[in-house]
Design an enzyme around this catalytic site. Structure first.
Site, mmCIF file in Angstrom:
data_model
loop_
_atom_site.group_PDB
_atom_site.id
_atom_site.type_symbol
_atom_site.label_atom_id
_atom_site.label_comp_id
_atom_site.label_asym_id
_atom_site.label_seq_id
_atom_site.Cartn_x
_atom_site.Cartn_y
_atom_site.Cartn_z
ATOM 1 N N HIS A 17 41.520 37.246 26.442
ATOM 2 C CA HIS A 17 40.124 36.856 26.254
ATOM 3 C C HIS A 17 39.232 38.076 26.446
ATOM 4 O O HIS A 17 39.674 39.135 26.881
ATOM 5 C CB HIS A 17 39.718 35.703 27.182
ATOM 6 C CG HIS A 17 39.650 36.045 28.632
ATOM 7 N ND1 HIS A 17 38.933 35.312 29.541
ATOM 8 C CD2 HIS A 17 40.210 37.029 29.358
ATOM 9 C CE1 HIS A 17 39.055 35.812 30.743
ATOM 10 N NE2 HIS A 17 39.832 36.874 30.666
ATOM 11 N N CYS A 36 36.293 43.569 31.768
ATOM 12 C CA CYS A 36 36.577 42.283 31.117
ATOM 13 C C CYS A 36 35.809 42.101 29.815
ATOM 14 O O CYS A 36 36.072 41.170 29.061
ATOM 15 C CB CYS A 36 36.278 41.128 32.067
ATOM 16 S SG CYS A 36 37.357 41.103 33.505
ATOM 17 N N HIS A 42 41.644 41.514 26.786
ATOM 18 C CA HIS A 42 42.608 41.767 27.857
ATOM 19 C C HIS A 42 43.267 40.430 28.169
ATOM 20 O O HIS A 42 42.772 39.375 27.781
ATOM 21 C CB HIS A 42 41.930 42.360 29.102
ATOM 22 C CG HIS A 42 41.033 41.407 29.809
ATOM 23 N ND1 HIS A 42 39.760 41.096 29.357
ATOM 24 C CD2 HIS A 42 41.221 40.666 30.927
ATOM 25 C CE1 HIS A 42 39.207 40.221 30.177
ATOM 26 N NE2 HIS A 42 40.072 39.941 31.134
ATOM 27 N N HIS A 44 45.776 37.652 30.739
ATOM 28 C CA HIS A 44 46.138 37.152 32.064
ATOM 29 C C HIS A 44 47.369 36.275 31.958
ATOM 30 O O HIS A 44 47.597 35.611 30.944
ATOM 31 C CB HIS A 44 45.010 36.303 32.663
ATOM 32 C CG HIS A 44 43.772 37.072 32.963
ATOM 33 N ND1 HIS A 44 43.647 37.880 34.075
ATOM 34 C CD2 HIS A 44 42.601 37.169 32.294
ATOM 35 C CE1 HIS A 44 42.452 38.436 34.085
ATOM 36 N NE2 HIS A 44 41.788 38.015 33.005
ATOM 37 N N ASP A 82 48.566 28.871 25.272
ATOM 38 C CA ASP A 82 49.572 29.884 25.565
ATOM 39 C C ASP A 82 49.727 30.871 24.415
ATOM 40 O O ASP A 82 49.843 30.480 23.254
ATOM 41 C CB ASP A 82 50.916 29.219 25.851
ATOM 42 C CG ASP A 82 51.949 30.190 26.400
ATOM 43 O OD1 ASP A 82 51.579 31.103 27.169
ATOM 44 O OD2 ASP A 82 53.144 30.037 26.066
ATOM 45 N N HIS A 83 49.717 32.149 24.767
ATOM 46 C CA HIS A 83 49.836 33.251 23.814
ATOM 47 C C HIS A 83 48.769 33.176 22.725
ATOM 48 O O HIS A 83 49.028 33.438 21.550
ATOM 49 C CB HIS A 83 51.250 33.313 23.211
ATOM 50 C CG HIS A 83 52.250 33.833 24.186
ATOM 51 N ND1 HIS A 83 52.845 33.024 25.126
ATOM 52 C CD2 HIS A 83 52.730 35.080 24.397
ATOM 53 C CE1 HIS A 83 53.655 33.756 25.864
ATOM 54 N NE2 HIS A 83 53.609 35.009 25.453
ATOM 55 N N GLU A 127 43.734 33.028 37.888
ATOM 56 C CA GLU A 127 43.619 34.066 36.863
ATOM 57 C C GLU A 127 44.435 35.291 37.291
ATOM 58 O O GLU A 127 45.042 35.959 36.469
ATOM 59 C CB GLU A 127 42.156 34.434 36.666
ATOM 60 C CG GLU A 127 41.907 35.329 35.480
ATOM 61 C CD GLU A 127 40.431 35.514 35.216
ATOM 62 O OE1 GLU A 127 39.975 35.060 34.148
ATOM 63 O OE2 GLU A 127 39.735 36.091 36.067
#
Length: 137
Positions: A17, A36, A42, A44, A82-83, A127
């Site tokens: 994100h 960020c 980037h 998480h 996810d991903h 996070e």
């Protein structure tokens, strides 16, 4: 004495994100969001914990069948986020800054449509190992 029990299911997903406000220039975004706000995003490794509190069903012995809870989380959250690049790939964040706070509320709202409302649900999202949010507070 009540037979209310808290049950927990832990899952994880990986997402990228970027935190930014489209109304601000890059300098202001960097000032507020730091690294960020990287325009190249980037990622998480999120850890998700869903807590349900309710009475034990005398027929099953469950508050909720944990396999069913896992299936709901997989189908409604993991498959969705996810991903993925939350900013680019997820309609939920098309107009919503994907901060941890906004992500946890979004997850709660999605799951609440699939969990019996008699159960009190709390969603906690890590996070990082040191940063996490919870909804409701």
């Amino acid at each position: 004495m009540s037979n209310k029990v808290a049950v927990y299911r832990k899952e994880h997903f990986n997402s990228a994100h970027r935190l930014f406000n489209a109304d601000w220039d890059d300098e202001m975004n960097k000032k507020v969001f730091g690294k960020c706000s990287n325009p190249h995003y980037h990622g998480h490794n999120y850890e998700l914990i869903v807590k349900l509190v309710g009475e034990i069903n005398p027929k099953t012995g469950f508050v909720m069948d944990m396999k069913l809870l896992s299936d709901v989380i997989q189908e409604q959250i993991i498959e969705r986020f996810d991903h993925k690049n939350l900013n680019e790939d997820c309609n939920e964040f098309a107009q919503l800054n994907p901060t941890a706070e906004n992500i946890v509320v979004t997850i709660y709202n999605i799951l609440s449509q699939h969990i019996d409302p008699v159960l009190k649900m709390t969603v906690r999202l890590y996070e990082t190992e040191r940063n996490f949010v919870q909804y409701p507070a």
